[in-house]
Design an enzyme around this catalytic site. Structure first.
Site, PDB file in Angstrom:
ATOM      1  N   ASP A 199     -12.932 -22.451  41.076  1.00 24.94           N
ATOM      2  CA  ASP A 199     -13.574 -23.581  41.740  1.00 24.94           C
ATOM      3  C   ASP A 199     -15.005 -23.225  42.162  1.00 24.94           C
ATOM      4  OD1 ASP A 199     -13.083 -26.266  42.914  1.00 24.94           O
ATOM      5  OD2 ASP A 199     -13.561 -25.241  44.789  1.00 24.94           O
ATOM      6  N   GLU A 221      -6.866  -5.563  32.552  1.00 27.73           N
ATOM      7  CA  GLU A 221      -5.769  -4.613  32.787  1.00 27.73           C
ATOM      8  C   GLU A 221      -4.421  -5.197  32.405  1.00 27.73           C
ATOM      9  OE1 GLU A 221      -5.436  -3.179  36.774  1.00 27.73           O
ATOM     10  OE2 GLU A 221      -7.605  -2.976  36.927  1.00 27.73           O
TER      11      GLU A 221
HETATM   12  C1  GLC Z   1     -14.655 -28.502  42.999  1.00 25.26           C
HETATM   13  C2  GLC Z   1     -13.419 -29.358  42.848  1.00 25.26           C
HETATM   14  C3  GLC Z   1     -13.544 -30.522  43.767  1.00 25.26           C
HETATM   15  C4  GLC Z   1     -13.647 -30.007  45.186  1.00 25.26           C
HETATM   16  C5  GLC Z   1     -14.794 -29.022  45.342  1.00 25.26           C
HETATM   17  C6  GLC Z   1     -14.690 -28.247  46.627  1.00 25.26           C
HETATM   18  O1  GLC Z   1     -15.800 -29.141  42.567  1.00 25.26           O
HETATM   19  O2  GLC Z   1     -13.246 -29.720  41.509  1.00 25.26           O
HETATM   20  O3  GLC Z   1     -12.472 -31.408  43.634  1.00 25.26           O
HETATM   21  O4  GLC Z   1     -13.855 -31.086  46.068  1.00 25.26           O
HETATM   22  O5  GLC Z   1     -14.786 -28.068  44.314  1.00 25.26           O
HETATM   23  O6  GLC Z   1     -13.660 -27.312  46.571  1.00 25.26           O
END
Ligand code: GLC
Length: 527
Positions: free
Chosen positions: A203, A256
């Site tokens: 993310d 790994e």
């Molecule tokens: C990313 C996710 C989104 C979220 C953001 C914060 O962009 O796809 O849905 O709100 O990160 O974590």
């Protein structure tokens, strides 16, 4: 001979866990719900699934606010349910990718709670980005950064310090310059790798490192759109060079483990070249190619992104990825014009994507041709919209319609209400209906994935873009036998494709007639 790693050509299906299938009738999807629908995914023909965060979380950002990285939220099931899902998927030959959220945790994470309790200058606070405020009594935030979801990126705690959150106040940013943070994420990755996951979706993968000194950003200009300006990559919180050190370390961890484990970064960077830096040989295996998703309905734009992507990833030895849709953006049917035209274009764009070299990411519901839903104001839940930071993302997150004539359309056993309401018109779009309709989007996608396996798996990464009508994207994929041609017509008039071969697959029932390809359609052809 070394085998090509599975992810290089995989079709990966994104499951937004809250909205895929609900087993217990609380109106929110869950892991046993996914397991019950695993045969559907196998039949669809996907190689992998990516599960959005299912960890314990107060759901301030629907799971992207993680309170415990090593467990399952009771809302979604148990660790036992996860293990069962993984085993079942593997039994069907489906790989499983889980979401890791390293830029921020939930404010309910034990580390953040400890940081609040421990106070100013403590080792606990050093795991996050706490700073004193400006002004005579520290009443002004430490800098002028804005949260992606609207309002300042800083929140003040009772003792007067401020903490940084690029997203919701419930999502404090970790301080990655503190080695404790990297060590903890190594343990988190190993926890899931040891359980057997095949990979990670990372993310906001370009945000973890902030520019030293946390400098102010240039003020927004009057005509800047808030959300666009925040995402510009000249910002001191995006795409900082040191973020790549993290991925070198993660690469070594993944290496790994047996079985070509992988990671794909969600890095909304400005250019294909910036994207390619994340997939250098000792970093991530993949990065989402958002330039493809951002392209307008235009053959010219598709051609440009295609060429720029390949030119950027080839020198680093990476394979391209393609994505048109996810839980953060408006669904393609609506983006491309809505109604019958939008649907025709979405189906055509999908075919044009699925014959490209590299791997493709599908978002749940894309295989049903779901449009964006205009979720009623009172039902909206997206923090980005509630805080005024940008478009409402709930419209792409409405629970899937599986069967029946009225909500919840088989999404859940009897349930009073799904967490976001489903439109009654979705009775026409259920899986059950589409399975009986030979012209449905579902059967088109199934056919495309089957052909992709049969034909394209024998082709290498090579692609030749053909010089045709300016409103057409046409390319050839060659390998053994005659090349496979893919043609997408973004123009207003039918175009001649008779010299390219016979249609193997068409995005609509009459897409190719008398040797011409209709507007807003695509076809795969072979001599
Ligand atoms: C990313 C996710 C989104 C979220 C953001 C914060 O962009 O796809 O849905 O709100 O990160 O974590």
């Amino acid at each position: 001979m070394t085998q090509v790693p599975w992810w290089r050509h995989a079709v990966c299906y994104q499951i937004y866990v809250r909205s895929f299938a609900d087993s217990d009738g609380d109106g929110v999807g869950d892991l046993p719900g996914i397991s019950a629908r695993m045969p559907y995914l196998a039949e669809l023909g996907v190689d992998a699934i990516w599960l959005t965060p299912f960890y314990p979380s107060p759901q301030a950002d629907h799971g992207y606010d993680v309170a415990d990285y090593r467990n399952v939220n009771p809302l979604f099931g148990t660790l036992g349910d996860f293990d069962a899902l993984l085993e079942q998927a593997h039994g069907l030959g489906i790989k499983v990718i889980v979401d890791v959220v390293p830029n921020h945790s939930s404010s309910e994470h034990a580390w953040f709670q400890a940081a609040l309790a421990a106070g100013h200058g403590s080792a606990e606070r050093a795991c996050y980005i706490f700073r004193d405020g400006l002004g005579t009594s520290g009443e002004t935030p430490p800098n002028n950064w804005q949260s992606m979801f609207g309002g300042p990126a800083w929140t003040r705690v009772p003792d007067g310090q401020w903490y940084l959150h690029l997203f919701d106040t419930g999502q404090p940013d970790f301080d990655w310059s503190n080695p404790e943070v990297g060590d903890e994420f190594e343990r988190i990755l190993r926890f899931w790798l040891d359980r057997g996951v095949d990979g990670f979706r990372i993310d906001v993968a370009h945000a973890m490192v902030k520019a030293p000194g946390l400098p102010d950003v240039a003020a927004l200009q009057p005509d800047d759109r808030h959300d666009e300006a925040l995402h510009r990559t000249d910002r001191p919180y995006w795409d900082q060079p040191a973020v790549h050190d993290i991925y070198r370390r993660w690469h070594a961890i993944l290496a790994e483990y047996p079985g070509d484990r992988m990671a794909i970064g969600e890095a909304w960077v400005e250019t294909p070249e910036a994207m390619a830096r994340y997939v250098r040989p000792d970093e991530l295996q993949q990065c989402f190619n958002f330039h493809w998703l951002e392209a307008e309905w235009s053959a010219h734009e598709f051609r440009e992104v295609l060429a720029a992507t390949i030119a950027a990833v080839e020198p680093v030895g990476a394979s391209p990825t393609w994505v048109l849709s996810n839980h953060d953006v408006r669904r393609t049917v609506t983006r491309y014009g809505d109604g019958a035209v939008g649907l025709a274009r979405a189906r055509a764009a999908l075919l044009a994507m699925l014959a490209l070299p590299g791997s493709a990411y599908l978002y749940q519901g894309e295989e049903l041709g779901l449009p964006e839903v205009d979720v009623p104001l009172a039902a909206r839940q997206d923090p980005q919209w509630l805080r005024g930071g940008g478009p409402n993302r709930d419209g792409a997150r409405v629970p899937l319609p599986w069967s029946g004539e009225q909500p919840p359309f088989g999404f859940a056993p009897d349930c009073a209400a799904t967490w976001l309401p489903q439109p009654p018109q979705w009775s026409a779009l259920t899986v059950e209906r589409q399975e009986r309709d030979s012209s449905s989007t579902l059967l088109l996608v199934r056919a495309a994935l089957r052909l992709r396996h049969d034909l394209l798996s024998s082709l290498g990464d090579g692609i030749e873009v053909l010089d045709r009508d300016p409103d057409v994207l046409a390319y050839a994929r060659s390998g053994a036998g005659s090349p496979l041609m893919c043609v997408l017509n973004c123009g207003r008039v039918a175009v001649d494709v008779s010299d390219l071969g016979d249609p193997l697959l068409m995005s609509g029932p009459d897409a190719v007639r008398g040797g011409t390809l209709a507007p807003n359609t695509a076809a795969w052809l072979r001599a």
